[in-house]
Scaffold this motif. Structure first.
Motif: not given
Length: 412
Positions: A215-220
């Motif tokens: 969840h800390e990574h909102f996008q890749y």
């Protein structure tokens, strides 16, 4: 239906659905074990217009990063990586004692301390109060704030424009891509440089690195989607480096659009690799979920077989990625007795969701387990060396990503 936070399109497609998990850095105290624990959907989708892979913005970054459990300096290899970057950037950009460097999400000063040692004026912009204080105690000037366009302008007004703005492993952590990017542009001088490191979606897909979805990574990002995101804030990507960090990252070099010039041959080559892998169209994403399931089945089959055979398995590390893996696989203390971590902040706490105890690293030598499951697999070389003593009693290391691998160590 998800609305793309970059281009606003509602044309999104599922990449992989990992169910619902707690936030990966919300380690539990003993008292919290008797309390309800909130979980949030962990479903990665990709926008079929701009090809930004993304999670829904269900969490407020202020809830996670104001008091943070991750301190960068506990990884020796990461500190060395930061020093190599600093040395290379000084040479590449001709930085001197008259230059000014700003790092966004500067954590505990792991990188800027190398800038300080060179006598170059610098400032960290770090939202987490506790790790920012650690940076100040280490002699790194640090401003406590989340980056926005307003924050960037305030820092520029007070300290002047930055010759180099560094944003390592933060560009995935912010749901407001547009506002954050405008903040980078506000910080950087009109003829300056922005350097961004972020995990490369190409290697995430190719090497089954699904545990880095949390969840800390909102996008890749691919280079293509990162290029579009930065362009929206007035920055142009002119060069890219492929890095081994975090299992495979990209270092983007960007400049204000007015002075950017032509992209490098390296950037053209990486864009071509992404296109060949199908990541600029839907075909590159369709088989990923099946390969994720294979990782889960292989790990569970191993842990269950070890338990039935009377073997003991413990973990090494308590990283965010480890908590995605543990929750997705449904691993509890009956299969993984505990995990150890060098960060004392986590000692005496329990992993979110799976509630596995986190203890001091010396427990491994004291207990002499049969297997050590290495959760921060991206630090494989560093940790294989650190854990070589496990071989003294016949113990083995287990790496779950990209495929299950059992490794003998310390055996000549």
């Amino acid at each position: 239906m998800t609305t793309c936070r970059l281009c606003g399109s509602e044309r999104t497609a599922s990449v992989v659905d990992l169910g619902a998990t707690p936030p990966c850095e919300r380690f539990l105290t003993a008292a919290q074990l008797a309390e309800p624990e909130p979980t949030f959907p962990l479903h990665l989708e990709v926008c079929t217009e701009c090809w930004l892979a993304q999670l829904p913005p269900l969490l407020d970054p202020a809830d996670t990063f104001t008091d943070y459990a991750y301190f960068s300096s506990f990884s020796t290899s990461w500190v060395e990586h930061a020093k190599r970057f600093t040395d290379a950037a000084v040479e590449r950009l001709g930085l001197t004692d008259r230059s000014f460097v700003v790092e966004v999400a500067s954590n505990d000063g792991y990188l800027l301390k190398h800038v300080v040692e060179r006598g170059i004026r610098c400032l960290g912009v770090e939202p987490s109060v506790n790790v920012g204080q650690a940076a100040r105690e280490a002699g790194v000037p640090t401003h406590t704030a989340f980056l926005s366009e307003d924050t960037g302008q305030e820092v520029r007004n007070e300290h002047g424009p930055a010759d180099l703005v560094v944003a390592n492993n933060v560009y995935a952590h912010i749901p407001d891509i547009r506002g954050f990017t405008r903040g980078l542009r506000a910080l950087v001088a009109d003829d300056g440089w922005v350097s961004i490191e972020v995990q490369h979606l190409l290697t995430l897909i190719e090497k089954n690195q699904y545990d880095t979805i949390y969840h800390e990574h909102f996008q890749y990002y691919t280079v293509e989607s990162a290029r579009r995101a930065l362009a929206g804030g007035g920055l142009t990507v002119v060069d890219v480096e492929l890095l081994p960090t975090h299992g495979g990252s990209i270092r983007l070099w960007a400049r204000p659009a007015e002075v950017a010039g032509e992209p490098s041959a390296r950037m053209t080559d990486v864009l071509a690799r992404e296109k060949a892998a199908g990541l600029h169209e839907l075909s590159g994403y369709t088989e990923f979920a099946d390969r994720v399931t294979r990782v889960r089945l292989e790990l569970l089959e191993f842990l269950l077989a070890a338990r039935k055979a009377g073997k003991t398995t413990v973990g090494y590390g308590a990283p965010g990625k480890g908590n995605t893996l543990l929750n997705h696989c449904g691993i509890r203390p009956d299969l993984l007795a505990y995990t150890v971590d060098r960060n004392p902040y986590k000692h005496g706490r329990f992993t979110p969701g799976t509630r596995i105890p986190v203890v001091e690293p010396d427990r491994i030598a004291a207990d002499r387990p049969d297997y050590v499951l290495v959760l921060p697999w991206n630090l494989r070389d560093e940790l294989t060396e650190q854990l070589s003593y496990v071989g003294a009693w016949g113990g083995k290391l287990v790496f779950p990503i990209p495929r299950l691998e059992i490794v003998e160590v310390g055996v000549q």
